[in-house]
Each structure stands twice: as structure tokens, then as C-alpha cells.
Design a protein around this motif. Structure first.
Motif, short mmCIF file in Angstrom:
data_model
loop_
_atom_site.label_atom_id
_atom_site.label_comp_id
_atom_site.label_asym_id
_atom_site.label_seq_id
_atom_site.Cartn_x
_atom_site.Cartn_y
_atom_site.Cartn_z
N UNK A 21 6.62 -5.57 4.46
CA UNK A 21 5.21 -5.14 5.00
C UNK A 21 3.68 -5.27 4.79
N UNK A 22 3.73 -5.39 3.86
CA UNK A 22 2.45 -5.39 3.06
C UNK A 22 2.07 -7.56 3.38
N UNK A 23 3.14 -8.05 3.50
CA UNK A 23 2.33 -9.63 3.66
C UNK A 23 2.84 -10.06 5.21
N UNK A 24 3.52 -9.66 5.33
CA UNK A 24 4.23 -10.48 6.86
C UNK A 24 3.90 -9.85 7.76
N UNK A 25 4.33 -10.15 9.63
CA UNK A 25 4.32 -9.99 10.63
C UNK A 25 5.30 -10.35 11.62
N UNK A 26 5.68 -9.85 12.62
CA UNK A 26 7.35 -9.88 13.15
C UNK A 26 6.56 -11.41 13.81
N UNK A 27 5.42 -11.42 13.97
CA UNK A 27 4.91 -12.45 15.73
C UNK A 27 3.94 -13.20 14.80
N UNK A 36 -4.00 -13.16 -0.21
CA UNK A 36 -5.12 -12.79 -0.72
C UNK A 36 -5.46 -12.52 -1.83
N UNK A 37 -5.69 -11.18 -0.94
CA UNK A 37 -6.20 -9.50 -1.46
C UNK A 37 -5.85 -9.14 -2.49
N UNK A 38 -4.22 -8.98 -2.46
CA UNK A 38 -3.22 -8.81 -3.47
C UNK A 38 -4.10 -9.56 -4.18
N UNK A 175 4.48 -0.87 -4.29
CA UNK A 175 3.23 -1.48 -3.47
C UNK A 175 4.14 -1.92 -1.83
N UNK A 176 3.84 -0.81 -0.97
CA UNK A 176 4.63 -1.47 0.64
C UNK A 176 3.00 -0.49 1.76
N UNK A 177 4.02 -0.14 2.68
CA UNK A 177 3.29 0.01 3.93
C UNK A 177 2.51 1.86 3.40
N UNK A 178 2.95 2.34 2.52
CA UNK A 178 3.79 4.04 2.81
C UNK A 178 2.18 4.62 0.93
N UNK A 179 1.49 5.41 1.41
CA UNK A 179 0.72 5.61 0.60
C UNK A 179 0.95 6.31 -0.43
N UNK A 180 2.53 6.77 -0.85
CA UNK A 180 3.22 7.84 -2.03
C UNK A 180 4.02 8.20 -1.98
N UNK A 181 4.59 9.23 -2.27
CA UNK A 181 5.58 9.76 -1.93
C UNK A 181 5.51 11.42 -1.16
N UNK A 234 10.49 3.77 -17.81
CA UNK A 234 9.09 2.57 -17.16
C UNK A 234 8.78 4.01 -16.23
N UNK A 235 7.57 4.44 -16.87
CA UNK A 235 7.04 4.79 -15.86
C UNK A 235 6.53 4.55 -13.97
N UNK A 236 6.56 5.17 -13.19
CA UNK A 236 6.21 4.53 -11.68
C UNK A 236 5.01 4.57 -11.30
N UNK A 237 4.53 4.06 -10.26
CA UNK A 237 3.33 4.35 -9.42
C UNK A 237 3.91 3.76 -7.78
N UNK A 238 3.48 4.54 -7.20
CA UNK A 238 3.88 4.45 -5.65
C UNK A 238 2.99 4.38 -5.23
N UNK A 239 2.38 3.62 -4.64
CA UNK A 239 1.44 3.50 -3.22
C UNK A 239 1.39 2.50 -2.07
N UNK A 240 0.12 2.35 -1.58
CA UNK A 240 0.07 1.53 -0.36
C UNK A 240 -0.80 0.39 -0.99
N UNK A 241 0.06 -1.25 -0.28
CA UNK A 241 -0.79 -2.17 -1.12
C UNK A 241 -1.97 -1.99 -0.91
N UNK A 242 -2.35 -1.42 1.03
CA UNK A 242 -4.09 -1.76 0.79
C UNK A 242 -4.26 -0.95 -0.13
N UNK A 243 -3.98 0.06 -1.00
CA UNK A 243 -5.42 0.25 -1.47
C UNK A 243 -4.67 -0.14 -3.74
N UNK A 244 -4.18 -1.48 -3.42
CA UNK A 244 -4.00 -2.13 -4.68
C UNK A 244 -4.81 -2.85 -5.98
N UNK A 245 -6.36 -2.49 -5.35
CA UNK A 245 -7.88 -2.60 -5.65
C UNK A 245 -7.25 -1.11 -6.69
N UNK A 246 -7.31 0.44 -6.12
CA UNK A 246 -6.70 1.35 -7.19
C UNK A 246 -6.03 1.38 -7.85
#
Length: 366
Positions: A21-27, A36-38, A175-181, A234-246
Motif C-alpha cells: 500500500x506504500x508503493x502501489x494503487x489499485x487504479x 522516491x520519497x522512501x 513500514x506500511x499504511x499503519x502508524x503503529x500497533x 532483533x528489535x523492531x519498529x512498526x510505523x507508517x511509510x508516510x513517516x519514513x523520515x522520522x
């Protein structure tokens, strides 16, 4: 900042999984602007001193629009055909985006079989290591064009967790379309973000859903993958791809999962999580206690029965008499040999059967 966030923020070698969902759109298919932003965020992380391995979803999503399809196919043959189109577009897009920074991309396609077979597992490990020493960016994806329902990972979250351990990563980013658990569905408005998971108690009451329209994952698969990686150290961070910078910067967003106290060796992790099981060995109560509490080797005297079709060197599951899996291990004998040894003490057996059925070094308790 918590110790776990600090570990993630300063990890030297990282695996970054990017959801469909961070890279593609159905249409419209592949969204190169988002990609590119990622890549900009990944480049910043690399310039800060980290080695980065990308695990990229999106092959099927990238192949839908060029083929005139508007929904994810359900049958395997169409999925594989769409993936064959999308994989080419996806690899090209990653290569072109990283080329803006004069970086070369190496594509690594894997199936579950590649991870489950020890020799293939080692080859994949060497390929990833060599790509890094050659200063190329490994981009890993499941090989959807040949994977079948029986051998596929099921989602790239699990693949990313396996690659994190395979490559000796110091942190895993999902990194996906969800900003955490959350402890429920955040779309309903009353769910609470869980900023840190340090153990099973922090997951009490958490309800995780399945995947969306483009991907096979979802919160359930992300949670499972995060726990798998953390269990292996291995420690893990689950976050939104839109927040990739942070996320890739100071790790100040999303949910972090603390790593287990001790990092599991690559071989033990493979036995427990990656290797395909070829059969089972049923144990009596005494043998269960010996392997699970005292970490002893499995001796023939404690074996009640066997099942499946295994050979010396295969990974098997060890169950109690109720069928509950208690451990996994690398068996030292073929199944026919173990049948001859059932319930016998070492002194009752020929010298050829002097070894344990499974040595303690080859056992991993579940």
C-alpha cells in the motif's frame, strides 16, 4: 527515548520492509513519487552510517494496471502472471530511484523453500553479504512467479523478519499504511496506540486484523513478524511509510518491539522458525521434561512414536503425547532407524545407534 528506540535509531545494519500500500494503487499501479520519497529516507539513513536491506512488496500491485486489472486476483496462476509483469516494473523503479544517488540495486528473489533448505539459506546469506560489500542495495521480494500456496511465505512481513536474522541485522523496520500497533481498530476512533512492546503482557487485549486489498499482510502478520524477529534478538519498529523520515531517523514514531534478552544463533533460529518440518517424534512425559527444562539431548528411551517421512539431517517437530509441539530439532537418524529404537535404552542398542536421536545442540524448545 527508551532503550529500544535508541537501539533502533542507532542500528548499524537494518532491514526495511515496505508494504504494497506504500508503493502501489489499485487504479494507477506503481506510485514512483511515493517510492522516491522512501528512497530519500533510506538514503539519509545510509549516509548516517547504516547498511540497509530493503524488503519490497508491491509486485502484484505494480502489475495490475498494466494488465488492465482492477482487483487483486485470487487464483494462483493469475497472481503469478501479474507478479511477473509487476516485478519487472518494481525492480526498475527501485533501480532508477536509487540511481539518483549513484547507488546500484541488486534484486534478490526468494521463496519459503530457499529459506527452509539450509544450503539455500546459506547461499542467500552470502549473496546479501556480498551485495553489501560491493556497495549495492539489496532489494528482496518473495518470488511470486514461482512460489506456490504450499511454499510461499504468505506475506513479506514474515519474509522481512527472516531476512533480518539471516543478514545479522541490528533492527527491523516494518513500514506500511499503519502508524503503529493499536489495541483495536483505529478506524473506529476508540483504539489506543501502544508505543512499546516489551513482552507478551503488553499485548493483552490486542485485536489484530488481516490484510487489505493490495497486500496479503495486515496487522496480524505484522505483529507475528515483529514477535518473530524480537524473539530472535532483533528489535523492531512498526510505523507508517508516510513517516519514513522520522522512523528511519530518530525512531520517534510508531511502535517498537524490544528484542529478546539473548540473540539466537543463525542455526538455532533457522531450526525454530525457518526450516521446513519433515515429520514428528512423540515423546513421553519424562523426555519432554528432559529437553524443555534441563536442555538434555533426546534419547531413544523417551520416544513413544514417530510420524511423517524424515531422514538423518532433517528438521522434525517434537510433540508430547497430546500432540502439542514442544520443540524442533535436527534428527540424527532416518525414521525407520528411530522406529527400531523406540523406548530402548542406549545399552540395549547396537553401537551404530550410540548417538542421541537429537543432540541438545540441535534442539530448540518452542
Amino acid at each position: 527515548m527508551s532503550d529500544t528506540r535508541d537501539q533502533v535509531a542507532h542500528a548499524r545494519r537494518v532491514v526495511v520492509k515496505i508494504g504494497s500500500s506504500a508503493l502501489t494503487d489499485l487504479h494507477d499501479g506503481l506510485d514512483t513519487a511515493r517510492l522516491d520519497r522512501l528512497v530519500d529516507a533510506l538514503e539519509a539513513r545510509m549516509r548516517a552510517g547504516s547498511d540497509v536491506i530493503v524488503v519490497s512488496s508491491g509486485a502484484i500491485g505494480a502489475g495490475l494496471a498494466p494488465l488492465g486489472l482492477t482487483s487483486r486476483p485470487k487464483d494462483l496462476a493469475t497472481k503469478q502472471a501479474v507478479a511477473s509483469v509487476g516485478q519487472l516494473s518494481l525492480a526498475l523503479a527501485w533501480g532508477e530511484s536509487f540511481a539518483r544517488y549513484d547507488r546500484v540495486v541488486g534484486q534478490v528473489l526468494l521463496t519459503a523453500h530457499d529459506i527452509s533448505v539450509r544450503a539455500h539459506h546459506a547461499n542467500a546469506q552470502r549473496t546479501l553479504d556480498r551485495l553489501r560489500t560491493l556497495h549495492a542495495v539489496p532489494v528482496v521480494n518473495e518470488n511470486d512467479t514461482v512460489a506456490t500456496n504450499e511454499i510461499r511465505f504468505g506475506d513479506n512481513d514474515r519474509l522481512a523478519a527472516l531476512v533480518a536474522h539471516l543478514s545479522g541485522a541490528d533492527a527491523l523496520f516494518l513500514l506500511s499504511d499503519v502508524d503503529g500497533l493499536y489495541d483495536g481498530d483505529p478506524r473506529k476512533g476508540d483504539a489506543r496506540l501502544i508505543p512499546e512492546v516489551n513482552g507478551p503482557a503488553d499485548l493483552d487485549g490486542v485485536i489484530a486484523g488481516s490484510g487489505g486489498a493490495l497486500g496479503t499482510g495486515g496487522m496480524a502478520s505484522k505483529l507475528s513478524a515483529a514477535r518473530l524477529a524480537a524473539d530472535g534478538g532483533v528489535p523492531v519498529l512498526l510505523a507508517a511509510a508516510a513517516q519514513a523520515d522520522a522512523a528511519l531517523g530518530d525512531a520517534s514514531v510508531g511502535t517498537v518491539f524490544a528484542a529478546g534478552a539473548e540473540r539466537m544463533s543463525a542455526r538455532r533460529f533457522w531450526v525454530r522458525h525457518a526450516a521446513e518440518s519433515h515429520g514428528r517424534i512423540i515423546l513421553d512425559d519424562g523426555a519432554v521434561q528432559a529437553i524443555s527444562r534441563r536442555r538434555r539431548s533426546l534419547l531413544p528411551a523417551g520416544v513413544v512414536d514417530v510420524g511423517g517421512e524424515f531422514h538423518s539431517g532433517d528438521v522434525v517437530e517434537l510433540t508430547d503425547i497430546h500432540g502439542v509441539v514442544r520443540a524442533r530439532g535436527v534428527v540424527a537418524y532416518d525414521i525407520d532407524d528411530v522406529r527400531q529404537m523406540l523406548g530402548k535404552s542406549t545399552s540395549e542398542l547396537p553401537a551404530d545407534f550410540a548417538r542421541p536421536v537429537i543432540h541438545a545442540d540441535d534442539l530448540v524448545v518452542i
